[in-house]
Design a protein around this motif. Structure first.
Motif, short mmCIF file in Angstrom:
data_model
loop_
_atom_site.label_atom_id
_atom_site.label_comp_id
_atom_site.label_asym_id
_atom_site.label_seq_id
_atom_site.Cartn_x
_atom_site.Cartn_y
_atom_site.Cartn_z
N UNK A 19 0.86 -1.18 0.00
CA UNK A 19 0.00 0.00 0.00
C UNK A 19 0.90 1.23 0.00
N UNK A 20 0.66 2.13 -0.97
CA UNK A 20 1.50 3.31 -1.15
C UNK A 20 0.62 4.54 -1.32
N UNK A 21 1.03 5.65 -0.71
CA UNK A 21 0.42 6.95 -1.02
C UNK A 21 1.04 7.39 -2.33
N UNK A 22 0.32 7.23 -3.42
CA UNK A 22 0.89 7.39 -4.76
C UNK A 22 0.58 8.77 -5.34
N UNK A 23 1.44 9.17 -6.26
CA UNK A 23 1.25 10.39 -7.02
C UNK A 23 1.04 10.02 -8.48
N UNK A 24 0.13 10.71 -9.17
CA UNK A 24 -0.11 10.42 -10.58
C UNK A 24 1.15 10.64 -11.42
N UNK A 25 1.36 9.77 -12.39
CA UNK A 25 2.47 9.91 -13.31
C UNK A 25 3.76 9.25 -12.85
N UNK A 26 3.81 8.74 -11.63
CA UNK A 26 5.02 8.07 -11.14
C UNK A 26 4.91 6.57 -11.37
N UNK A 27 6.02 5.94 -11.67
CA UNK A 27 6.08 4.48 -11.79
C UNK A 27 6.70 3.93 -10.52
N UNK A 28 5.99 3.04 -9.86
CA UNK A 28 6.49 2.42 -8.64
C UNK A 28 6.96 1.01 -8.97
N UNK A 29 8.08 0.62 -8.37
CA UNK A 29 8.70 -0.67 -8.67
C UNK A 29 8.79 -1.52 -7.41
N UNK A 30 8.74 -2.84 -7.62
CA UNK A 30 8.90 -3.80 -6.54
C UNK A 30 10.34 -3.75 -6.04
N UNK A 31 10.52 -3.72 -4.73
CA UNK A 31 11.87 -3.59 -4.17
C UNK A 31 12.71 -4.84 -4.38
N UNK A 32 12.10 -6.02 -4.52
CA UNK A 32 12.87 -7.26 -4.71
C UNK A 32 13.17 -7.54 -6.18
N UNK A 33 12.13 -7.51 -7.02
CA UNK A 33 12.31 -7.91 -8.42
C UNK A 33 12.61 -6.73 -9.33
N UNK A 34 12.26 -5.52 -8.93
CA UNK A 34 12.49 -4.34 -9.75
C UNK A 34 11.45 -4.12 -10.85
N UNK A 35 10.47 -5.00 -10.94
CA UNK A 35 9.45 -4.86 -11.99
C UNK A 35 8.43 -3.79 -11.59
N UNK A 36 7.79 -3.15 -12.57
CA UNK A 36 6.78 -2.13 -12.26
C UNK A 36 5.58 -2.75 -11.55
N UNK A 37 5.06 -2.05 -10.56
CA UNK A 37 3.88 -2.50 -9.82
C UNK A 37 2.62 -2.07 -10.56
N UNK A 38 1.59 -2.91 -10.47
CA UNK A 38 0.30 -2.62 -11.08
C UNK A 38 -0.67 -2.16 -10.00
N UNK A 39 -1.49 -1.16 -10.32
CA UNK A 39 -2.52 -0.69 -9.39
C UNK A 39 -3.62 -1.74 -9.34
N UNK A 40 -3.95 -2.18 -8.12
CA UNK A 40 -5.01 -3.17 -7.93
C UNK A 40 -6.28 -2.51 -7.43
N UNK A 41 -6.14 -1.54 -6.50
CA UNK A 41 -7.32 -0.91 -5.92
C UNK A 41 -6.97 0.45 -5.34
N UNK A 42 -7.99 1.30 -5.24
CA UNK A 42 -7.88 2.59 -4.56
C UNK A 42 -8.49 2.38 -3.18
#
Length: 90
Positions: A19-42
């Motif tokens: 769970x992240x307090x996100x900002x629009x336009x930013x790409x968030x990455x998984x800390x272990x694998x480095x892959x981009x995270x997908x938004x699941x829910x608000x």
């Protein structure tokens, strides 16, 4: 008070969620694998909100004045605006 909206993100390959307090336009990455995270829910409550707790049954209580649900970490009911008593633990 939470100003930014909180989202639940998931790493596609591992299924790990965060769970992240996100900002629009930013790409968030998984800390272990480095892959981009997908938004699941608000998460609710929607920002801006005086509560920092997600709306789940274990984080809610009834207002003694109007009998509406309110987050446990709030002192005043968001529906009627009256002061709620202290939380008692059983």
């Amino acid at each position: 008070m939470a100003v930014r909206q909180r989202y639940r993100f998931r790493a596609p390959s591992t299924g790990r969620e965060v769970i992240i307090e996100a900002e629009p336009g930013h790409t968030y990455r998984d800390s272990d694998s480095g892959e981009p995270l997908e938004v699941v829910a608000k998460l609710t409550p929607l920002a801006p909100s005086p509560s920092n707790l997600p709306w789940a049954i274990e984080n809610l209580r009834h207002c003694p004045w109007c009998d509406q649900m309110a987050q446990r970490d709030l002192n005043d009911c968001p529906t009627c605006g009256r002061r709620m008593g202290p939380i008692t633990t059983a």
